[in-house]
Design a protein around this motif. Structure first.
Motif, PDB file in Angstrom:
ATOM      1  N   ARG A 112       0.855  -1.178   0.000  1.00 46.99           N
ATOM      2  CA  ARG A 112       0.000   0.000   0.000  1.00 46.99           C
ATOM      3  C   ARG A 112       0.895   1.233   0.000  1.00 46.99           C
ATOM      4  O   ARG A 112       2.028   1.190   0.482  1.00 46.99           O
ATOM      5  N   VAL A 113       0.357   2.328  -0.515  1.00 44.70           N
ATOM      6  CA  VAL A 113       1.116   3.577  -0.628  1.00 44.70           C
ATOM      7  C   VAL A 113       0.269   4.713  -0.076  1.00 44.70           C
ATOM      8  O   VAL A 113      -0.942   4.792  -0.336  1.00 44.70           O
ATOM      9  N   ALA A 114       0.899   5.608   0.698  1.00 42.49           N
ATOM     10  CA  ALA A 114       0.255   6.849   1.129  1.00 42.49           C
ATOM     11  C   ALA A 114       1.208   8.003   0.847  1.00 42.49           C
ATOM     12  O   ALA A 114       2.431   7.867   1.022  1.00 42.49           O
ATOM     13  N   VAL A 115       0.647   9.121   0.424  1.00 39.19           N
ATOM     14  CA  VAL A 115       1.469  10.295   0.124  1.00 39.19           C
ATOM     15  C   VAL A 115       0.809  11.533   0.703  1.00 39.19           C
ATOM     16  O   VAL A 115      -0.419  11.651   0.717  1.00 39.19           O
ATOM     17  N   PHE A 116       1.645  12.449   1.183  1.00 43.24           N
ATOM     18  CA  PHE A 116       1.153  13.720   1.711  1.00 43.24           C
ATOM     19  C   PHE A 116       1.701  14.852   0.866  1.00 43.24           C
ATOM     20  O   PHE A 116       2.920  15.076   0.807  1.00 43.24           O
ATOM     21  N   GLU A 117       0.812  15.547   0.171  1.00 40.51           N
ATOM     22  CA  GLU A 117       1.096  16.791  -0.533  1.00 40.51           C
ATOM     23  C   GLU A 117       2.332  16.733  -1.431  1.00 40.51           C
ATOM     24  O   GLU A 117       3.317  17.461  -1.220  1.00 40.51           O
ATOM     25  N   ALA A 118       2.279  15.874  -2.438  1.00 42.26           N
ATOM     26  CA  ALA A 118       3.289  15.975  -3.500  1.00 42.26           C
ATOM     27  C   ALA A 118       3.201  17.379  -4.097  1.00 42.26           C
ATOM     28  O   ALA A 118       2.095  17.857  -4.396  1.00 42.26           O
ATOM     29  N   THR A 212      -3.837   3.274  -2.796  1.00 45.58           N
ATOM     30  CA  THR A 212      -3.047   4.475  -2.516  1.00 45.58           C
ATOM     31  C   THR A 212      -3.925   5.497  -1.813  1.00 45.58           C
ATOM     32  O   THR A 212      -5.094   5.662  -2.158  1.00 45.58           O
ATOM     33  N   LEU A 213      -3.347   6.167  -0.835  1.00 45.72           N
ATOM     34  CA  LEU A 213      -4.043   7.230  -0.118  1.00 45.72           C
ATOM     35  C   LEU A 213      -3.334   8.548  -0.383  1.00 45.72           C
ATOM     36  O   LEU A 213      -2.142   8.688  -0.105  1.00 45.72           O
ATOM     37  N   ALA A 239      -7.695   6.727  -2.752  1.00 44.21           N
ATOM     38  CA  ALA A 239      -8.606   7.469  -1.886  1.00 44.21           C
ATOM     39  C   ALA A 239      -7.977   8.825  -1.577  1.00 44.21           C
ATOM     40  O   ALA A 239      -6.758   8.994  -1.687  1.00 44.21           O
ATOM     41  N   TYR A 240      -8.805   9.768  -1.189  1.00 40.28           N
ATOM     42  CA  TYR A 240      -8.349  11.143  -0.947  1.00 40.28           C
ATOM     43  C   TYR A 240      -8.846  11.571   0.430  1.00 40.28           C
ATOM     44  O   TYR A 240     -10.022  11.444   0.746  1.00 40.28           O
ATOM     45  N   GLU A 241      -7.938  12.068   1.261  1.00 34.07           N
ATOM     46  CA  GLU A 241      -8.260  12.449   2.639  1.00 34.07           C
ATOM     47  C   GLU A 241      -7.652  13.822   2.943  1.00 34.07           C
ATOM     48  O   GLU A 241      -6.494  14.090   2.617  1.00 34.07           O
ATOM     49  N   THR A 242      -8.447  14.696   3.558  1.00 32.81           N
ATOM     50  CA  THR A 242      -7.970  16.007   3.986  1.00 32.81           C
ATOM     51  C   THR A 242      -7.900  16.040   5.505  1.00 32.81           C
ATOM     52  O   THR A 242      -8.854  15.639   6.177  1.00 32.81           O
ATOM     53  N   LEU A 243      -6.786  16.532   6.047  1.00 35.47           N
ATOM     54  CA  LEU A 243      -6.600  16.653   7.487  1.00 35.47           C
ATOM     55  C   LEU A 243      -6.970  18.076   7.912  1.00 35.47           C
ATOM     56  O   LEU A 243      -6.232  19.019   7.611  1.00 35.47           O
ATOM     57  N   PRO A 244      -8.092  18.259   8.585  1.00 31.67           N
ATOM     58  CA  PRO A 244      -8.516  19.613   8.975  1.00 31.67           C
ATOM     59  C   PRO A 244      -7.448  20.309   9.819  1.00 31.67           C
ATOM     60  O   PRO A 244      -6.828  19.706  10.698  1.00 31.67           O
ATOM     61  N   GLY A 245      -7.246  21.581   9.519  1.00 29.96           N
ATOM     62  CA  GLY A 245      -6.336  22.400  10.307  1.00 29.96           C
ATOM     63  C   GLY A 245      -4.865  22.210  10.005  1.00 29.96           C
ATOM     64  O   GLY A 245      -4.026  22.902  10.599  1.00 29.96           O
ATOM     65  N   GLN A 246      -4.521  21.294   9.090  1.00 30.40           N
ATOM     66  CA  GLN A 246      -3.111  21.019   8.824  1.00 30.40           C
ATOM     67  C   GLN A 246      -2.618  21.760   7.575  1.00 30.40           C
ATOM     68  O   GLN A 246      -3.392  22.100   6.681  1.00 30.40           O
ATOM     69  N   MET A 247      -1.297  21.985   7.560  1.00 32.03           N
ATOM     70  CA  MET A 247      -0.637  22.606   6.417  1.00 32.03           C
ATOM     71  C   MET A 247       0.468  21.671   5.939  1.00 32.03           C
ATOM     72  O   MET A 247       0.545  20.520   6.366  1.00 32.03           O
ATOM     73  N   HIS A 248       1.353  22.181   5.071  1.00 27.24           N
ATOM     74  CA  HIS A 248       2.392  21.331   4.487  1.00 27.24           C
ATOM     75  C   HIS A 248       3.339  20.797   5.564  1.00 27.24           C
ATOM     76  O   HIS A 248       3.832  19.674   5.454  1.00 27.24           O
ATOM     77  N   ARG A 261      -4.913   3.792  10.127  1.00 28.62           N
ATOM     78  CA  ARG A 261      -6.238   3.384   9.633  1.00 28.62           C
ATOM     79  C   ARG A 261      -6.143   2.837   8.214  1.00 28.62           C
ATOM     80  O   ARG A 261      -6.828   1.867   7.869  1.00 28.62           O
ATOM     81  N   PHE A 262      -5.305   3.448   7.392  1.00 25.12           N
ATOM     82  CA  PHE A 262      -5.196   3.024   5.991  1.00 25.12           C
ATOM     83  C   PHE A 262      -4.348   1.772   5.837  1.00 25.12           C
ATOM     84  O   PHE A 262      -4.740   0.805   5.171  1.00 25.12           O
ATOM     85  N   PHE A 263      -3.176   1.776   6.457  1.00 26.18           N
ATOM     86  CA  PHE A 263      -2.229   0.683   6.234  1.00 26.18           C
ATOM     87  C   PHE A 263      -2.613  -0.601   6.976  1.00 26.18           C
ATOM     88  O   PHE A 263      -2.450  -1.697   6.449  1.00 26.18           O
ATOM     89  N   VAL A 264      -3.114  -0.482   8.192  1.00 26.33           N
ATOM     90  CA  VAL A 264      -3.363  -1.659   9.018  1.00 26.33           C
ATOM     91  C   VAL A 264      -4.832  -2.045   9.041  1.00 26.33           C
ATOM     92  O   VAL A 264      -5.195  -3.205   8.828  1.00 26.33           O
TER      93      VAL A 264
END
Length: 270
Positions: A112-118, A212-213, A239-248, A261-264
């Protein structure tokens, strides 16, 4: 610290902590095992994973065999995944997210793959990265103007304001950034054609056939959120997920539960 040898003979330094399924974390620009958001993230994830962190080539304890090509970093990640047991979940942040997506699309074994703000740009909301960025950075590095490289990267590559970049010169982290200035062209190389304000090309990731997340921050610039929504649409199984209140500069304590939650637990689905 241990090392594994990449395909071109470059030693890649790595560490691991925790227990459970293998999870490899990939840093963005200037980050490594001792600097950036991933060390704190690894500590939080260690209860559920065996977390592997490594120094991308040219950073920390890793070598820097030349000439550079993005494919060499796919091989570096592949070597770490092999050391972790042959397959792993993989997470990347910022330019490391772009690296992960391309590497797995080119065959690096991930479950599985997860990425934050490419740091992609798909609209005209801010100026794109200059097309001659490699030439400009190479010229500055040839003159050993390492501070100028970091400033150029932050202004023209990341899009930060001039006053903010000037303030960064006063921070304790500035010398650490300068020491890694030679790796700035590597990060921009991983953006490819996705940095010029044009629609993403889905064929780039056609080989990415694992869940992928795609994650972004609710307080990140609109250009970033638009790009991440477009990325999730462009990937084969995302899938697409937004983290409220977070920035880069995302808070590890907010990000870690989402990755678990995604990986396990498989609770986030396309």
């Amino acid at each position: 610290m241990s090392t594994v040898v990449s395909a071109d003979g470059t030693p890649i330094a790595y560490s691991h902590t925790g227990s459970g399924p293998a999870l490899v974390l990939v840093d963005g620009a200037f980050g490594h095992r001792a600097f950036g958001p991933n060390p704190a993230l690894a500590a939080l994830l260690a209860a559920d994973f065996t977390v592997w962190t490594y120094d991308r080539r040219g950073r920390g304890g890793s070598g820097n065999q030349l000439p550079f090509a993005p494919e060499r970093e796919y091989e570096d990640l592949s070597a770490v995944v092999k050391e972790a047991g042959g397959q792993a979940c993989v997470y990347g942040i910022s330019s490391g997210a772009a690296l992960v997506l391309d590497a797995v699309a080119h065959g690096v074994p991930a479950t599985r793959v997860a990425v934050f703000e490419a740091p992609f740009l798909v609209d005209d909301s801010r100026p794109p990265v200059p097309a001659d960025h490699q030439e400009q950075l190479s010229a500055l590095l040839a003159q050993d103007k390492r501070g100028a490289v970091v400033s150029w990267f932050m202004r023209r590559g990341v899009g930060l304001s001039a006053p903010l970049v000037a303030f960064m010169h006063l921070l304790p982290a500035w010398p650490k950034l300068k020491r890694l200035a030679h790796t700035a062209p590597y990060d921009l190389a991983h953006l490819g054609t996705a940095a010029y304000g044009q629609p993403l090309d889905p064929s780039r990731w056609a080989g990415l056939r694992v869940p992928t997340l795609v994650i972004d921050g609710g307080k990140s610039p609109a250009s970033m959120r638009t790009a991440m929504a477009a990325l999730a649409q462009a990937l084969p199984d995302a899938a697409y997920e937004t983290l409220p209140g977070q920035m880069h500069i995302v808070k590890p304590a907010v990000l870690a539960p989402v990755l678990t939650r995604f990986f396990v637990k498989g609770e986030i689905r396309p």
